[in-house]
Scaffold this motif. Structure first.
Motif, PDB file in Angstrom:
ATOM      1  N   ASP A  84       0.827  -1.206   0.000  1.00  0.00           N
ATOM      2  CA  ASP A  84       0.000   0.000   0.000  1.00  0.00           C
ATOM      3  C   ASP A  84       0.863   1.259   0.000  1.00  0.00           C
ATOM      4  OD1 ASP A  84      -2.701  -1.301   0.497  1.00  0.00           O
ATOM      5  OD2 ASP A  84      -1.476  -2.136   2.097  1.00  0.00           O
ATOM      6  N   LEU A  85       2.116   1.083   0.404  1.00  0.00           N
ATOM      7  CA  LEU A  85       3.014   2.235   0.529  1.00  0.00           C
ATOM      8  C   LEU A  85       4.454   1.745   0.404  1.00  0.00           C
ATOM      9  CD1 LEU A  85       3.360   5.287   1.430  1.00  0.00           C
ATOM     10  CD2 LEU A  85       3.586   4.404   3.762  1.00  0.00           C
ATOM     11  N   VAL A  86       5.283   2.553  -0.265  1.00  0.00           N
ATOM     12  CA  VAL A  86       6.730   2.288  -0.320  1.00  0.00           C
ATOM     13  C   VAL A  86       7.434   3.489   0.276  1.00  0.00           C
ATOM     14  CG1 VAL A  86       8.728   2.053  -1.857  1.00  0.00           C
ATOM     15  CG2 VAL A  86       6.663   0.721  -2.305  1.00  0.00           C
ATOM     16  N   VAL A  87       8.363   3.228   1.193  1.00  0.00           N
ATOM     17  CA  VAL A  87       9.164   4.306   1.776  1.00  0.00           C
ATOM     18  C   VAL A  87      10.634   3.941   1.610  1.00  0.00           C
ATOM     19  CG1 VAL A  87       9.550   5.771   3.780  1.00  0.00           C
ATOM     20  CG2 VAL A  87       7.329   4.676   3.480  1.00  0.00           C
ATOM     21  N   SER A  88      11.422   4.912   1.134  1.00  0.00           N
ATOM     22  CA  SER A  88      12.844   4.661   0.885  1.00  0.00           C
ATOM     23  C   SER A  88      13.695   5.553   1.795  1.00  0.00           C
ATOM     24  CB  SER A  88      13.144   4.957  -0.587  1.00  0.00           C
ATOM     25  OG  SER A  88      14.510   4.760  -0.860  1.00  0.00           O
ATOM     26  N   GLY A  89      14.622   4.928   2.512  1.00  0.00           N
ATOM     27  CA  GLY A  89      15.503   5.707   3.398  1.00  0.00           C
ATOM     28  C   GLY A  89      15.780   4.936   4.674  1.00  0.00           C
ATOM     29  N   ARG A 116       2.507   2.499  -9.634  1.00  0.00           N
ATOM     30  CA  ARG A 116       1.225   2.988  -9.097  1.00  0.00           C
ATOM     31  C   ARG A 116       1.081   2.750  -7.597  1.00  0.00           C
ATOM     32  NH1 ARG A 116       1.868   3.831 -13.924  1.00  0.00           N
ATOM     33  NH2 ARG A 116       0.289   3.772 -15.543  1.00  0.00           N
ATOM     34  N   ILE A 117       2.183   2.853  -6.874  1.00  0.00           N
ATOM     35  CA  ILE A 117       2.126   2.689  -5.419  1.00  0.00           C
ATOM     36  C   ILE A 117       2.543   4.014  -4.784  1.00  0.00           C
ATOM     37  CG2 ILE A 117       3.051   1.389  -3.442  1.00  0.00           C
ATOM     38  CD1 ILE A 117       3.739  -0.831  -5.519  1.00  0.00           C
ATOM     39  N   PRO A 118       1.771   4.524  -3.824  1.00  0.00           N
ATOM     40  CA  PRO A 118       2.160   5.761  -3.145  1.00  0.00           C
ATOM     41  C   PRO A 118       3.539   5.586  -2.492  1.00  0.00           C
ATOM     42  CG  PRO A 118      -0.019   5.018  -2.416  1.00  0.00           C
ATOM     43  CD  PRO A 118       0.548   3.938  -3.263  1.00  0.00           C
ATOM     44  N   SER A 119       4.343   6.627  -2.551  1.00  0.00           N
ATOM     45  CA  SER A 119       5.706   6.446  -2.031  1.00  0.00           C
ATOM     46  C   SER A 119       6.323   7.779  -1.625  1.00  0.00           C
ATOM     47  CB  SER A 119       6.587   5.794  -3.094  1.00  0.00           C
ATOM     48  OG  SER A 119       6.746   6.660  -4.188  1.00  0.00           O
ATOM     49  N   PHE A 120       7.313   7.671  -0.744  1.00  0.00           N
ATOM     50  CA  PHE A 120       8.163   8.825  -0.488  1.00  0.00           C
ATOM     51  C   PHE A 120       9.571   8.378  -0.126  1.00  0.00           C
ATOM     52  CE2 PHE A 120       6.044   8.144   3.631  1.00  0.00           C
ATOM     53  CZ  PHE A 120       7.056   8.307   4.574  1.00  0.00           C
ATOM     54  N   ALA A 121      10.514   9.294  -0.348  1.00  0.00           N
ATOM     55  CA  ALA A 121      11.912   9.061   0.005  1.00  0.00           C
ATOM     56  C   ALA A 121      12.246   9.994   1.155  1.00  0.00           C
ATOM     57  CB  ALA A 121      12.809   9.354  -1.190  1.00  0.00           C
ATOM     58  N   ALA A 143       3.465   8.929   6.549  1.00  0.00           N
ATOM     59  CA  ALA A 143       2.849   7.697   6.030  1.00  0.00           C
ATOM     60  C   ALA A 143       1.361   7.689   6.370  1.00  0.00           C
ATOM     61  CB  ALA A 143       3.540   6.472   6.618  1.00  0.00           C
ATOM     62  N   GLN A 144       1.035   8.106   7.578  1.00  0.00           N
ATOM     63  CA  GLN A 144      -0.375   8.151   7.991  1.00  0.00           C
ATOM     64  C   GLN A 144      -1.151   9.167   7.153  1.00  0.00           C
ATOM     65  OE1 GLN A 144       0.683   8.737  12.156  1.00  0.00           O
ATOM     66  NE2 GLN A 144      -0.645   7.003  12.679  1.00  0.00           N
ATOM     67  N   ILE A 145      -0.526  10.321   6.907  1.00  0.00           N
ATOM     68  CA  ILE A 145      -1.193  11.363   6.113  1.00  0.00           C
ATOM     69  C   ILE A 145      -1.466  10.853   4.692  1.00  0.00           C
ATOM     70  CG2 ILE A 145      -0.871  13.640   5.037  1.00  0.00           C
ATOM     71  CD1 ILE A 145       0.689  14.418   7.610  1.00  0.00           C
ATOM     72  N   ILE A 146      -0.456  10.198   4.093  1.00  0.00           N
ATOM     73  CA  ILE A 146      -0.609   9.718   2.709  1.00  0.00           C
ATOM     74  C   ILE A 146      -1.697   8.642   2.613  1.00  0.00           C
ATOM     75  CG2 ILE A 146       0.565   8.448   0.861  1.00  0.00           C
ATOM     76  CD1 ILE A 146       3.104   9.933   1.601  1.00  0.00           C
ATOM     77  N   MET A 147      -1.817   7.848   3.659  1.00  0.00           N
ATOM     78  CA  MET A 147      -2.857   6.815   3.634  1.00  0.00           C
ATOM     79  C   MET A 147      -4.253   7.440   3.679  1.00  0.00           C
ATOM     80  SD  MET A 147      -1.632   3.842   3.177  1.00  0.00           S
ATOM     81  CE  MET A 147      -0.580   4.661   2.009  1.00  0.00           C
ATOM     82  N   GLU A 148      -4.346   8.603   4.340  1.00  0.00           N
ATOM     83  CA  GLU A 148      -5.642   9.282   4.414  1.00  0.00           C
ATOM     84  C   GLU A 148      -5.938  10.126   3.175  1.00  0.00           C
ATOM     85  OE1 GLU A 148      -5.556  11.406   8.130  1.00  0.00           O
ATOM     86  OE2 GLU A 148      -5.279   9.508   9.206  1.00  0.00           O
ATOM     87  N   ARG A 149      -4.862  10.704   2.615  1.00  0.00           N
ATOM     88  CA  ARG A 149      -5.016  11.545   1.428  1.00  0.00           C
ATOM     89  C   ARG A 149      -4.106  11.004   0.354  1.00  0.00           C
ATOM     90  NH1 ARG A 149      -6.105  17.259   2.031  1.00  0.00           N
ATOM     91  NH2 ARG A 149      -6.714  17.718   4.150  1.00  0.00           N
ATOM     92  N   PRO A 150      -4.599  10.094  -0.483  1.00  0.00           N
ATOM     93  CA  PRO A 150      -3.732   9.437  -1.467  1.00  0.00           C
ATOM     94  C   PRO A 150      -3.066  10.436  -2.416  1.00  0.00           C
ATOM     95  CG  PRO A 150      -5.891   8.384  -1.354  1.00  0.00           C
ATOM     96  CD  PRO A 150      -5.981   9.646  -0.550  1.00  0.00           C
ATOM     97  N   LEU A 151      -1.841  10.175  -2.797  1.00  0.00           N
ATOM     98  CA  LEU A 151      -1.138  11.023  -3.753  1.00  0.00           C
ATOM     99  C   LEU A 151      -1.702  10.753  -5.148  1.00  0.00           C
ATOM    100  CD1 LEU A 151       2.518  10.375  -2.521  1.00  0.00           C
ATOM    101  CD2 LEU A 151       1.164  12.442  -2.159  1.00  0.00           C
TER     102      LEU A 151
END
Ligand code: MN
Length: 253
Positions: A84-89, A116-121, A143-151
């Motif tokens: 559901d989410l990818v985070v890099s770092g 097509r997966i929401p993500s941030f670095a 991560a919580q914010i992005i889950m509530e407001r999809p990019l």
């Protein structure tokens, strides 16, 4: 919720571990990361050798490839369901302005956006005495914010965090990418056999001082969040170029 975490500093990086731990409470966290440091590999994909995946611990895998390989393998191969989410770092060093084009950290998040997966670095602005706690906490919050407001599709966020304690961080700024002044960044030296060799990026470089940029936010002890779009097309220039009457007639008639 399934969260995939990767980086370019390698599977043993402290920044990767602290990011994974901070996200753990939000869902099932899988870490799939390069087996060694692959900083500045950009968005490269390994096509000339077989990729091997080694399970290091439960939910933790090492890959003999690039950050982009890790995301592609994770999403298309290792994980049973699409994350559901990818985070890099958390990258051990800044990824600001023009420099993101070289960044393996940011490229991992870009690969996720392409899939097509929401993500941030997320990167820590430091070159020693790394303090990951504020960056890890902010990552969880974001991560919580992005889950509530999809990019929107094809977008990702690039985050840089000052190397300060949470109480010393002044806030969060939504920024644009800063620009570098390129100067003499290639050093030429002579080896013991009399041949030249070169070293790229050896010298210091400066940034254009412009309000609203990521570099300016960091200089003010703010966390910088830059939204990025993967469509690099310059639509304005494309419209203008249509009026240039560029033609190519191979017969010359
Ligand atoms: Mn790195």
């Amino acid at each position: 919720m399934v969260i995939l975490v990767s980086n370019d500093d390698g599977v043993h990086s402290e920044g990767l571990r602290s990011l994974g731990e901070s996200l753990r409470g939000l869902g099932e966290v899988f870490i799939i990361a390069p087996d060694r440091e692959r900083s500045a590999v950009g968005h490269s994909l390994t096509l000339d050798m077989p990729l091997r995946v080694k399970q290091v611990e439960d939910h933790l895998f090492a890959v003999n490839g690039t950050p982009t390989d890790c995301i592609a393998l994770g999403v298309l191969g290792i994980l049973k369901s699409k994350p559901d989410l990818v985070v890099s770092g958390i990258n051990m060093g800044q990824n600001l302005g023009d420099d993101i084009t070289y960044s393996g950290t940011v490229s991992a998040a870009m690969e996720a956006a392409l899939l097509r997966i929401p993500s941030f670095a997320v990167s820590l602005v430091a070159n020693g005495d790394y303090r990951f706690d504020a960056a890890a906490e902010f990552s969880r919050h974001l991560a919580q914010i992005i889950m509530e407001r999809p990019l929107p599709p094809y977008t990702l966020l690039n985050v840089n965090v000052p190397n300060l304690s949470r109480s010393d961080i002044k806030g969060v700024a939504i920024t644009s990418l800063g620009r570098r002044h390129y100067s003499e960044t290639v050093l030429e030296k002579i080896d013991p056999r009399g041949k030249s060799y070169y070293w790229i990026g050896g010298g210091d470089y400066k940034w254009e001082s412009k309000e609203g940029t990521d570099i300016e936010a960091i200089n003010r002890d703010l966390i910088s969040v830059t939204p990025l779009h993967l469509d690099l097309t310059d639509y304005k220039l494309a419209e203008e170029m249509k009026r240039w009457s560029i033609d190519f007639n191979p017969t010359g008639i």
